[in-house]
Design a protein around this motif. Structure first.
Motif, short mmCIF file in Angstrom:
data_model
loop_
_atom_site.label_atom_id
_atom_site.label_comp_id
_atom_site.label_asym_id
_atom_site.label_seq_id
_atom_site.Cartn_x
_atom_site.Cartn_y
_atom_site.Cartn_z
N VAL A 132 62.41 53.65 102.69
CA VAL A 132 61.05 54.12 102.37
C VAL A 132 60.68 53.79 100.92
O VAL A 132 59.50 53.76 100.56
N LEU A 133 61.70 53.52 100.09
CA LEU A 133 61.43 53.21 98.70
C LEU A 133 60.70 51.89 98.54
O LEU A 133 59.92 51.70 97.61
N ALA A 134 60.93 50.96 99.48
CA ALA A 134 60.31 49.64 99.39
C ALA A 134 58.79 49.75 99.41
O ALA A 134 58.09 49.11 98.61
N GLY A 135 58.26 50.57 100.32
CA GLY A 135 56.82 50.75 100.40
C GLY A 135 56.26 51.44 99.17
O GLY A 135 55.18 51.08 98.68
N GLN A 136 57.00 52.41 98.65
CA GLN A 136 56.55 53.12 97.45
C GLN A 136 56.53 52.17 96.24
O GLN A 136 55.58 52.18 95.45
N ILE A 137 57.56 51.36 96.11
CA ILE A 137 57.63 50.40 95.01
C ILE A 137 56.48 49.40 95.11
O ILE A 137 55.83 49.07 94.11
N SER A 138 56.20 48.95 96.33
CA SER A 138 55.13 47.98 96.54
C SER A 138 53.77 48.56 96.13
O SER A 138 52.96 47.89 95.47
N SER A 139 53.52 49.83 96.49
CA SER A 139 52.24 50.48 96.17
C SER A 139 52.05 50.60 94.66
O SER A 139 50.96 50.35 94.13
N LEU A 140 53.12 50.97 93.95
CA LEU A 140 53.03 51.13 92.50
C LEU A 140 52.97 49.78 91.79
O LEU A 140 52.29 49.63 90.78
N ALA A 141 53.68 48.78 92.34
CA ALA A 141 53.68 47.45 91.73
C ALA A 141 52.31 46.79 91.79
O ALA A 141 51.97 45.96 90.95
N GLU A 142 51.51 47.18 92.78
CA GLU A 142 50.15 46.65 92.87
C GLU A 142 49.26 47.16 91.75
O GLU A 142 48.26 46.54 91.40
N LEU A 143 49.63 48.31 91.19
CA LEU A 143 48.80 48.94 90.16
C LEU A 143 49.16 48.48 88.75
O LEU A 143 48.33 48.53 87.85
N TYR A 144 50.44 48.03 88.57
CA TYR A 144 50.85 47.64 87.22
C TYR A 144 52.07 46.74 87.29
O TYR A 144 52.91 46.87 88.18
N ASP A 145 52.15 45.82 86.34
CA ASP A 145 53.28 44.91 86.27
C ASP A 145 54.41 45.57 85.47
O ASP A 145 54.57 45.34 84.27
N PHE A 146 55.18 46.40 86.16
CA PHE A 146 56.27 47.12 85.49
C PHE A 146 57.36 46.15 85.06
O PHE A 146 57.70 45.21 85.78
N SER A 147 57.92 46.41 83.89
CA SER A 147 58.99 45.56 83.38
C SER A 147 60.26 45.71 84.21
O SER A 147 61.07 44.77 84.29
N ALA A 148 60.45 46.87 84.80
CA ALA A 148 61.61 47.12 85.66
C ALA A 148 61.30 48.31 86.56
O ALA A 148 60.50 49.19 86.19
N VAL A 149 61.91 48.33 87.73
CA VAL A 149 61.79 49.45 88.66
C VAL A 149 63.20 49.95 88.96
O VAL A 149 64.05 49.17 89.43
N VAL A 150 63.46 51.23 88.69
CA VAL A 150 64.81 51.77 88.83
C VAL A 150 64.81 53.03 89.70
O VAL A 150 64.38 54.09 89.24
N PRO A 151 65.26 52.96 90.95
CA PRO A 151 65.48 54.17 91.73
C PRO A 151 66.67 54.92 91.12
O PRO A 151 67.70 54.31 90.78
N CYS A 152 66.54 56.23 90.96
CA CYS A 152 67.60 56.99 90.29
C CYS A 152 67.60 58.44 90.73
O CYS A 152 66.72 58.90 91.47
N SER A 153 68.60 59.15 90.26
CA SER A 153 68.70 60.59 90.52
C SER A 153 69.22 61.28 89.27
O SER A 153 70.37 61.06 88.86
N ALA A 154 68.39 62.10 88.66
CA ALA A 154 68.84 62.88 87.51
C ALA A 154 69.89 63.90 87.94
O ALA A 154 70.74 64.30 87.15
N GLN A 155 69.84 64.32 89.20
CA GLN A 155 70.78 65.31 89.71
C GLN A 155 72.20 64.76 89.80
O GLN A 155 73.16 65.40 89.37
N THR A 156 72.34 63.56 90.34
CA THR A 156 73.67 62.98 90.54
C THR A 156 74.07 61.97 89.47
O THR A 156 75.24 61.63 89.34
N GLY A 157 73.08 61.46 88.74
CA GLY A 157 73.36 60.44 87.73
C GLY A 157 73.22 59.02 88.26
O GLY A 157 73.33 58.06 87.49
N SER A 158 72.97 58.88 89.55
CA SER A 158 72.82 57.55 90.14
C SER A 158 71.65 56.80 89.50
O SER A 158 70.55 57.32 89.38
N GLY A 159 71.89 55.55 89.08
CA GLY A 159 70.85 54.71 88.51
C GLY A 159 70.55 54.95 87.05
O GLY A 159 69.80 54.18 86.44
#
Length: 303
Positions: A132-159
């Motif tokens: 489901v992250l792919a669709g979310q990333i695509s929607s946000l990428a259409e709005l701005y040319d982000f330098s990087a996109v990082v899925p992460c979790s502050a809870q577990t430290g992932s990413g």
């Protein structure tokens, strides 16, 4: 000689997406209070991460929301000032959530300032289907040319390590602005007050803690150097709230004090003698004199 890199980075996003949690995870220390309730952060909390040849200076901001009183207007101006003049922004959003109007406003600010921005999609640990992250990333990428996109979790430290790496790569060359052992620019009294306020947010219902503020009247280290005496006052807007904060026989205030003292002792690395009082200050969020005494800038309040 190794060249150093330094960047001022604003962490922005709508309320309750985990901005403060990400800041604490990046630093490896808890300097910003965390709560499941929205609009936890009221001021700009600055954290400094110095690793190897780079220094990243983070500015954690309040969540973007419609202002309803003088305190809210201060928080909104705080966001605008934080974005102005930084080297990059980190837009924190929540996994598997549609793009909000608040996020669109922030993206428009990035565009108007032509500023590099990293998209951090937090709370990926809460979703089972990562596709489901792919669709979310695509929607946000259409709005701005982000330098990087990082899925992460502050809870577990992932990413989080990937997020650090991306920010370092964007940081411009420059001398360190702070000593290498600096963690935050916040005065110790502010940190102590924020620790108490976090316990209010965690232990009480929504309206009571957001109608409350904490001010440290006295903070003094004893001559022995192993104990700090801290006197704090909790301001609330109603007499009924005072009763709730104190609790039956003082039970709730005792619990708030115990949890706050434990966190303070961990942060300050010494014993803490904490005394807390509760006072009623009606409509304090619209009273400039009280807001100034709590550290909010008068010029911001008048804007």
């Amino acid at each position: 000689m190794t060249k150093t890199k330094t960047a001022f980075i604003a962490i922005v996003g709508k309320p309750n997406v985990g901005k403060s949690s990400i800041l604490n995870r990046l630093l490896g220390e808890k300097i910003a209070i965390v709560s499941s309730k929205p609009q936890t952060t009221r001021t700009r909390i600055m954290g400094v991460l110095t690793e190897e040849s780079s220094q990243l200076v983070f500015i954690d901001t309040p969540g973007l929301h419609k202002p309803r009183n003088d305190l809210d207007r201060y928080m909104l101006r705080s966001i605008n000032e934080s974005v102005a003049g930084v080297d990059m922004c980190v837009l924190v959003t929540e996994a598997n959530r549609p793009v909000s109007e608040e996020e669109k406003q922030l993206i428009e600010k990035f565009r108007s300032m032509d500023i590099p921005a990293v998209l951090a999609i937090n709370k990926i640990d809460t979703i089972n289907d990562k596709s489901v992250l792919a669709g979310q990333i695509s929607s946000l990428a259409e709005l701005y040319d982000f330098s990087a996109v990082v899925p992460c979790s502050a809870q577990t430290g992932s990413g989080i390590d990937i997020l650090k790496k991306e920010m370092r790569s964007l940081a411009p060359e420059g001398d360190f602005m702070f000593d290498e052992d600096t963690l935050t620019d916040q005065p110790e009294r502010v940190i102590a007050a924020e620790i108490v306020r976090e316990k209010l947010l965690r232990l009480l219902e929504r309206e009571v803690p957001h109608g409350s503020a904490v001010f440290v009247e006295r903070m003094k280290e004893r001559e022995s150097g192993d104990i700090i005496d801290i006197d704090a006052v909790i301001y609330c807007e109603r007499s009924s709230h005072k009763g709730i904060i104190i609790g039956k026989g003082g039970s709730m205030l005792k619990k708030i004090g115990t949890y706050a003292r434990q966190d303070m002792e961990k942060f300050f690395d010494c014993k803490v003698n904490l005394q807390i009082w509760v006072k009623v200050k009606e409509d304090w969020r619209n009273r400039e004199s009280i807001l100034r005494s709590l550290g909010y800038d008068e010029n911001d309040l008048l804007q």
